[in-house]
Design an enzyme around this catalytic site. Structure first.
Site, PDB file in Angstrom:
ATOM      1  CG  ASP A  15      -1.708  -1.281   1.362  1.00 44.09           C
ATOM      2  OD1 ASP A  15      -2.171  -1.804   0.344  1.00 44.09           O
ATOM      3  OD2 ASP A  15      -1.853  -1.775   2.501  1.00 44.09           O
ATOM      4  CD  GLU A 175      -8.708  -2.633  -1.689  1.00 41.64           C
ATOM      5  OE1 GLU A 175      -8.841  -2.781  -0.462  1.00 41.64           O
ATOM      6  OE2 GLU A 175      -8.268  -3.521  -2.435  1.00 41.64           O
TER       7      GLU A 175
END
Length: 476
Positions: A15, A175
């Site tokens: 991420d 997301e």
């Protein structure tokens, strides 16, 4: 000029979000249960990176005194506004934490912005009218849905929200939103479709009230890069544009790729017309460095590559002339549930670690171990009079698979790992190694790749203070 081949870092940099500050680039990643939390990495060329800080010394609350695999700090974001570095961190079960600092290499002050479980992947944005907002997504495991990118207004200091959230976009497993402003346009970049097989999307609008236009920016196509998404756009001082993102490869986690990007008709175009590239160049001068792994434990503090499975405690270890001392705690138990496991990222696609370890204790049950943790993994333990190989399988107790009697108090151990297996050997002189016959299974952890682990404990849960030593650990 710096040439590169993807992946630029074959480590679990999950991420990633990236910013430029002058001629310096800073990247942060998720860290989940591991502490200190949210590593900060630095680069001059977008290809070579080094850990320089952590945003949090530890996660807030007593819950993180114990390992919380799959919880903790999920996908963060980093932005600089009016000279202050803002890092938004989703604590998936507690809410959104905001960390601020005037020095990215210094200490961060923190506060909770929200207390909603399941709000994840937050990113701040500042509108032209002075109002501030946060875009975010939802964790299906906590909220029951994970198909929306939402926005909510906040106060300018990010201490509380204002009004209700609203949905900007709905899509399959949408997301990881990252907000950008260019000219008259607001852009929200985000992945869809899931980590292993998804793609990178974007929406844009001249107003946060919409309407929003949608476009897919990056897909696997005919490349070997599955699920290329969840990353960050960053420009250079010279005006070039790049996109850093991860690829989930299983055991070694979410590895880092660098894609060229450009603007066309006010949309970002990533890779080779929306497909990942195998290699490329930047116009930035090469800045050779590597993410820290090797350690001779000669410094006064632990290296920045190390993190614990739970909130750190100074009583777990000491550093001295003979290296790292890990105290054999009297908890017993299994490695996955132990708080005092010292851990770092593993570098693939194949890893070889060699370490000099020692056990200095007469207490029965004391041991010092080197291994790798994941949902499956294992470790080699130096115990009184023997070396023992244990298999790890989450949900079961660690299982003794093989052992050999030895007389030495200090020994050299070697660990070799690839995408699905883990093997161990040992040596008295560091030159000639004897292998254990059993090869263990190795898999990723909960939202992380498999991780290197050092651990000292007492298997019989006896009181006392035995001592395990790690003289060095080297990788190739």
């Amino acid at each position: 000029m710096t040439s590169y081949v993807n992946p630029i870092v074959h480590m679990d940099l999950s991420d990633p979000d990236v910013i430029r500050m002058g001629d310096d680039y800073y990247m942060i990643t998720s860290s989940f249960t591991y502490q200190p939390a949210i590593p900060i990495l630095h680069s001059k060329d977008l290809v070579h990176w080094r850990i320089v800080n952590h945003v949090l010394d530890s996660l807030p609350g007593d819950r993180y005194l114990r390992p919380c695999h799959g919880s903790g700090a999920w996908a963060p974001s980093i932005r600089v506004h009016e000279g202050t570095v803002h890092v938004f961190i989703p604590l998936v079960d507690e809410g959104i934490l905001v960390a601020k600092s005037d020095d990215i290499l210094g200490h961060f002050e923190t506060n909770m912005l929200t207390h909603e479980a399941g709000w994840i992947d937050p990113c701040p944005l500042w509108d032209d009218d002075g109002r501030t907002y946060m875009v975010f997504a939802f964790a299906r495991s906590r909220t029951g849905h994970a198909d929306a990118i939402a926005i909510i207004e906040t106060d300018k200091d990010f201490t509380h929200t204002i009004g209700d959230w609203r949905v900007l976009h709905s899509g399959p497993t949408a997301e990881g939103p990252k907000a950008y402003r260019r000219g008259q346009w607001h852009y929200i970049l985000f992945p869809e479709g899931g980590v292993a097989t998804g793609w990178q999307s974007a929406i844009r609008s001249r107003s946060l009230d919409g309407p929003w236009e949608y476009r897919v920016l990056l897909r696997q196509g005919e490349s070997t890069v599955n699920g290329p998404h969840q990353g960050a756009l960053v420009d250079t001082a010279g005006g070039d544009l790049f996109f850093l993102h991860f690829q989930d490869v299983g055991t070694f986690g979410r590895i880092l790729h660098l894609q060229p990007a450009r603007w066309h008709e006010d949309w970002p175009v990533i890779g080779e017309e929306g497909r990942p590239v195998r290699s490329g160049t930047t116009t930035l001068e090469e800045w050779p460095c590597t993410i820290q792994m090797d350690d001779d434990f000669t410094e006064a503090e632990l290296g920045l590559q190390w993190a614990w499975q739970a909130k750190p405690d100074k009583d777990w270890y000491a550093l001295g002339d003979d290296g790292l001392r890990l105290f054999c705690r009297s908890e017993g138990g299994d490695i996955w549930s132990a708080d005092n496991v010292l851990s770092q990222w593993a570098k693939g696609p194949r890893l070889v670690a060699t370490s000099g370890i020692g056990l200095h204790s007469d207490r029965p049950g004391d041991c010092i171990s080197l291994g790798m943790t994941g949902l499956k993994g294992g470790y080699l333990s130096l115990e009184e009079g023997r070396l023992s190989l244990y298999a790890l399988c989450v949900g079961e107790h660690d299982r003794l698979v093989e052992s050999v009697d030895i007389e030495e108090k200090d020994i050299v151990v070697r660990m070799e790992a690839d995408k699905d297996s883990l093997a161990f050997s040992y040596s008295n002189d560091g030159q000639s190694f004897t292998s254990f016959s059993t090869c263990l299974s190795l898999t990723k952890g909960m939202w992380t790749g498999a991780r290197i682990a050092l651990w000292a404990t007492n298997r019989q849960a006896l009181e006392g203070r035995g001592l395990g030593k790690v003289h060095y650990i080297h990788f190739k």
